[in-house]
Design a protein around this motif. Structure first.
Motif, short mmCIF file in Angstrom:
data_model
loop_
_atom_site.label_atom_id
_atom_site.label_comp_id
_atom_site.label_asym_id
_atom_site.label_seq_id
_atom_site.Cartn_x
_atom_site.Cartn_y
_atom_site.Cartn_z
N GLN A 1 0.73 -1.26 -0.06
CA GLN A 1 -0.07 0.08 -0.05
C GLN A 1 0.85 1.17 -0.01
O GLN A 1 0.66 2.28 -0.70
N ARG A 2 1.95 1.35 0.78
CA ARG A 2 2.77 2.33 0.77
C ARG A 2 3.58 2.53 -0.50
O ARG A 2 3.56 3.79 -0.86
N ARG B 1 3.09 5.93 -2.86
CA ARG B 1 4.41 6.65 -3.57
C ARG B 1 4.50 6.83 -4.85
O ARG B 1 5.12 7.83 -5.48
N GLU B 2 4.08 5.77 -5.63
CA GLU B 2 4.09 5.40 -6.95
C GLU B 2 3.26 6.59 -7.73
O GLU B 2 3.37 6.72 -8.98
N SER B 3 2.13 6.79 -7.14
CA SER B 3 1.10 7.67 -7.75
C SER B 3 1.32 8.94 -7.90
O SER B 3 1.67 9.66 -6.68
N LEU C 1 6.86 -2.03 -10.96
CA LEU C 1 6.45 -0.40 -11.03
C LEU C 1 7.38 0.59 -11.56
O LEU C 1 7.33 1.51 -12.25
N ALA C 2 8.77 0.16 -11.36
CA ALA C 2 9.90 0.95 -12.03
C ALA C 2 9.90 0.92 -13.30
O ALA C 2 10.11 1.89 -14.01
N ASN C 3 9.81 -0.17 -14.06
CA ASN C 3 9.50 -0.26 -15.42
C ASN C 3 8.47 0.20 -15.82
O ASN C 3 8.35 0.79 -17.06
N SER D 1 -0.88 5.40 -17.66
CA SER D 1 -1.60 6.25 -16.97
C SER D 1 -2.13 5.52 -15.54
O SER D 1 -2.35 6.42 -14.54
N ARG D 2 -2.25 4.26 -15.63
CA ARG D 2 -2.85 3.67 -14.63
C ARG D 2 -2.12 2.32 -14.45
O ARG D 2 -1.66 1.71 -15.33
N ALA D 3 -2.14 1.75 -13.24
CA ALA D 3 -1.24 0.61 -12.60
C ALA D 3 -1.95 0.10 -11.54
O ALA D 3 -2.44 1.06 -10.81
#
Length: 425
Positions: free
Chosen positions: A290-291, A295-297, A332-334, A342-344
């Motif tokens: 969740q954290r 952060r990635e959003s 998520l880095a990739n 635009s969404r993950a």
């Protein structure tokens, strides 16, 4: 006296016990034969002082032999078929002791031929002390002296007295040579086994070092390198927007500062125990994911995290939680750097005896049959790093993607290692 042999783990204790047992039997045999011959002589001829003195001297000399210590070790034979201890080099005190022993025995046998049977244990003493040629010559001397003594003792010529001692000597030589060659072959095998064990241990250490280097490279890529890459992108965006939109630029700077703080925490954790900092904050893997999603959003991309809290699901081992979190970070880095999504979405679910992690995005996708793609870029680890982590926990990896259709990465890890599956292309 027993010769020393090259030792090796596992073989040395048994070989030492065998040598001690054989030496004890030979010593007991010598003293038993000496005592029997002395009793026979006293019964038939009375207590003659010279014979008693020589018998006592022979017993003392023979008993003094073990106090001289073992012969110097000459090392293992050069090959399995090599003669055992062909370069045997007895010390001067061993030669002096054996010479006096032979002289006293010969004098005693000259006075009382019944003591000639003590020559049989002396065969082994000579064979264990002298080099083979000298030992064989001394055995021949013992045999000839015994034959002469027995013929002098007999009332008439007896062929058994001529044939018997050489036959006993030949048997003793054959038994000793066979045992000695077998011991030499065992010494070579033990020596080779110990060398192979050392080489295998060195190979395993090298393999472990390489594996640890690979693991550290993946850890650095999934933590510090990704944080630095995000900071670089945010600072570059802030630089472009600094004059046109100062407010947005400051937001990028604040985001970069937050990522820098996280990277610093990761670096400290990395130095301490290489565990992900998100897991150290508590809440387990679910809270860490969740954290990570939070952060990635960003304004350009939203990351949603959903955790399927199955009732009664067992707690995951620490290394599995760490691996799944690193896999999510790498995926998520990739997504951030290469997909243009635009969404993950992150989804963690428990399915019977497996735990499953899915990372999906609506980006440009790629051809999974191609040798290189957004997930297999040349300048980083990408998909190979994820695949390596999946292998470490015995899981299975599935990548579904097509140009223009986004990408879905699925990782399933068995709760019981026996049910692990291979990677699915």
């Amino acid at each position: 006296m027993a010769r020393s042999r090259p030792s090796a783990p596992g073989g040395a204790p048994a070989a030492g016990r065998d040598r001690r047992w054989l030496a004890l039997v030979i010593h007991l045999t010598f003293f038993l034969l000496l005592g029997a011959a002395l009793v026979r002589y006293v019964q038939r001829h009375g207590a003659a002082l010279p014979v008693l003195a020589l018998a006592g001297a022979l017993a003392l000399l023979y008993g003094f032999g073990p106090a001289l210590g073992r012969l110097p070790a000459t090392g293992p034979p050069a090959a399995v078929g090599a003669p055992p201890d062909a370069v045997r080099r007895p010390s001067a005190r061993h030669l002096l002791w054996l010479g006096v022993l032979v002289v006293v025995w010969a004098a005693l046998v000259a006075l009382a031929p019944s003591f000639s049977w003590c020559a049989v244990p002396l065969f082994y003493t000579a064979l264990r002390t002298l080099p083979p040629p000298a030992a064989y010559g001394l055995v021949a001397f013992f045999t000839g002296f015994v034959v002469l003594a027995q013929l002098r003792l007999a009332a008439r010529f007896d062929l058994d007295l001529v044939v018997g001692p050489p036959a006993v000597a030949a048997l003793a030589l054959a038994v000793f040579t066979s045992m000695d060659r077998q011991s030499a072959r065992q010494a070579v095998l033990i020596h080779d086994l110990a060398r192979t064990h050392r080489e295998l241990a060195a190979t395993e250490r090298r393999a472990g070092t390489l594996a640890e280097r690979q693991r550290l490279a993946v850890e650095i890529h999934d933590s510090l390198a990704q944080g630095l890459s995000s900071q670089q992108m945010l600072l570059q965006a802030a630089d472009r927007l600094w004059d046109a939109d100062p407010r947005q630029a400051r937001a990028h700077v604040r985001a970069a500062t937050s990522i820098a703080e996280r990277s610093l925490a990761e670096a400290r954790r990395f130095v301490h125990d290489l565990a992900p900092a998100d897991l150290a904050e508590g809440g387990g893997l679910e809270a860490a994911l969740q954290r990570l999603a939070s952060r990635e959003s960003t304004a350009e991309r939203s990351v949603h995290c959903r955790v399927d809290d199955a009732v009664g699901a067992p707690a995951l081992p620490g290394h599995v939680q760490s691996a799944l979190l690193r896999i999510a970070q790498g995926a998520l880095a990739n997504v951030r750097e290469h997909s243009g999504a635009s969404r993950a979405a992150l989804t963690l679910s428990h399915l019977g005896d497996q735990v499953r992690l899915d990372i999906a995005d609506n980006g440009r996708g790629f051809d999974t049959a191609a040798s290189h793609g957004p997930w297999q870029h040349a300048r980083g680890h990408g998909l190979p790093a994820i695949r390596a982590r999946v292998r470490q926990v015995g899981g299975a990896l599935t990548v579904e993607s097509a140009p223009g259709d986004g990408t879905v990465v699925s990782v399933s890890v068995p709760l019981h290692p026996a049910s692990a599956k291979a990677d699915t292309p």
